[in-house]
Design a protein around this motif. Structure first.
Motif, PDB file in Angstrom:
ATOM      1  N   UNK A  72       0.940  -1.200  -0.239  1.00 16.50           N
ATOM      2  CA  UNK A  72      -0.177  -0.060  -0.061  1.00 16.50           C
ATOM      3  C   UNK A  72       1.080   1.308   0.138  1.00 16.50           C
ATOM      4  N   UNK A  73       2.202   1.193   0.622  1.00 19.27           N
ATOM      5  CA  UNK A  73       2.973   2.382   0.501  1.00 19.27           C
ATOM      6  C   UNK A  73       4.451   1.546   0.953  1.00 19.27           C
ATOM      7  N   UNK A  74       5.207   2.637   0.614  1.00 21.30           N
ATOM      8  CA  UNK A  74       6.766   2.139   0.673  1.00 21.30           C
ATOM      9  C   UNK A  74       7.491   3.072   1.775  1.00 21.30           C
ATOM     10  N   UNK A  75       8.003   2.520   2.676  1.00 20.92           N
ATOM     11  CA  UNK A  75       8.927   3.001   3.602  1.00 20.92           C
ATOM     12  C   UNK A  75      10.416   3.242   3.411  1.00 20.92           C
ATOM     13  N   UNK A  76      11.098   4.171   3.272  1.00 17.92           N
ATOM     14  CA  UNK A  76      12.324   4.312   2.760  1.00 17.92           C
ATOM     15  C   UNK A  76      13.254   4.852   3.651  1.00 17.92           C
ATOM     16  N   UNK A  77      14.308   4.420   4.135  1.00 18.77           N
ATOM     17  CA  UNK A  77      15.161   4.972   5.105  1.00 18.77           C
ATOM     18  C   UNK A  77      16.448   5.400   4.413  1.00 18.77           C
ATOM     19  N   UNK A  78      16.796   6.589   4.143  1.00 19.40           N
ATOM     20  CA  UNK A  78      17.856   7.007   3.584  1.00 19.40           C
ATOM     21  C   UNK A  78      18.453   6.336   2.405  1.00 19.40           C
ATOM     22  N   UNK A  79      17.570   6.153   1.463  1.00 24.25           N
ATOM     23  CA  UNK A  79      17.982   5.713   0.271  1.00 24.25           C
ATOM     24  C   UNK A  79      18.174   6.900  -0.657  1.00 24.25           C
ATOM     25  N   UNK A  80      18.069   7.038  -1.896  1.00 24.26           N
ATOM     26  CA  UNK A  80      18.241   8.029  -2.699  1.00 24.26           C
ATOM     27  C   UNK A  80      16.838   8.909  -2.866  1.00 24.26           C
ATOM     28  N   UNK A  81      16.749  10.032  -2.843  1.00 25.21           N
ATOM     29  CA  UNK A  81      15.828  10.847  -3.121  1.00 25.21           C
ATOM     30  C   UNK A  81      15.187  10.696  -4.374  1.00 25.21           C
ATOM     31  N   UNK A  82      16.159  10.848  -5.318  1.00 29.97           N
ATOM     32  CA  UNK A  82      15.540  10.378  -6.532  1.00 29.97           C
ATOM     33  C   UNK A  82      14.623   9.237  -6.830  1.00 29.97           C
ATOM     34  N   UNK A  83      15.323   8.082  -6.218  1.00 28.78           N
ATOM     35  CA  UNK A  83      14.308   6.846  -6.309  1.00 28.78           C
ATOM     36  C   UNK A  83      13.197   7.073  -5.817  1.00 28.78           C
TER      37      UNK A  83
END
Length: 126
Positions: A72-83
């Motif tokens: 339903x959603x993706x949690x992203x910790x310190x990946x690339x903001x472009x991605x």
């Protein structure tokens, strides 16, 4: 005696100047050309586009995994903001970083997190 300080020809700059002159000669006044607008990228005249493999393959792999899982959603910790910004076009993204990004995009939130003090519960869906 060796002449270490002898001026060498800058082939990239010479090529730029040649291409600029050719462009000027072809210009039929459709373009305004002003030297103050120049930003010569002398290393861009290559046969192939260069890239940093880590920053290309990692997000490409991650996007394929997210698509396969289809959450339903993706949690992203310190990946690339472009991605995260591109992924947010298809799925809601909660981006966390020590320095949150000030972006205003639909489906993308950006908040601060300190990896030494994560506020998520163990095994949570957050």
């Amino acid at each position: 005696m060796f002449d270490f300080f002898k001026k060498k020809t800058n082939f990239k700059l010479d090529r730029f100047n040649d291409e600029y002159r050719e462009f000027i000669n072809q210009n039929d006044n459709r373009f305004t050309i002003d030297v103050k607008d120049f930003y010569p990228c002398l290393d861009d005249n290559t046969e192939f586009t260069g890239f940093d493999a880590h920053y290309i393959y990692h997000p490409a792999w991650a996007a394929r995994i997210v698509k396969r899982i289809n959450p339903n959603y993706h949690v992203d910790i310190s990946s690339t903001i472009n991605f995260c910004s591109i992924l947010s076009a298809f799925i809601a993204v909660k981006f966390y970083d020590y320095r949150p990004a000030k972006l205003k995009l639909n489906n993308l939130s950006s908040d601060k997190i300190d990896l030494t003090n994560i506020f998520f519960e163990d095994n949570s869906q957050q």
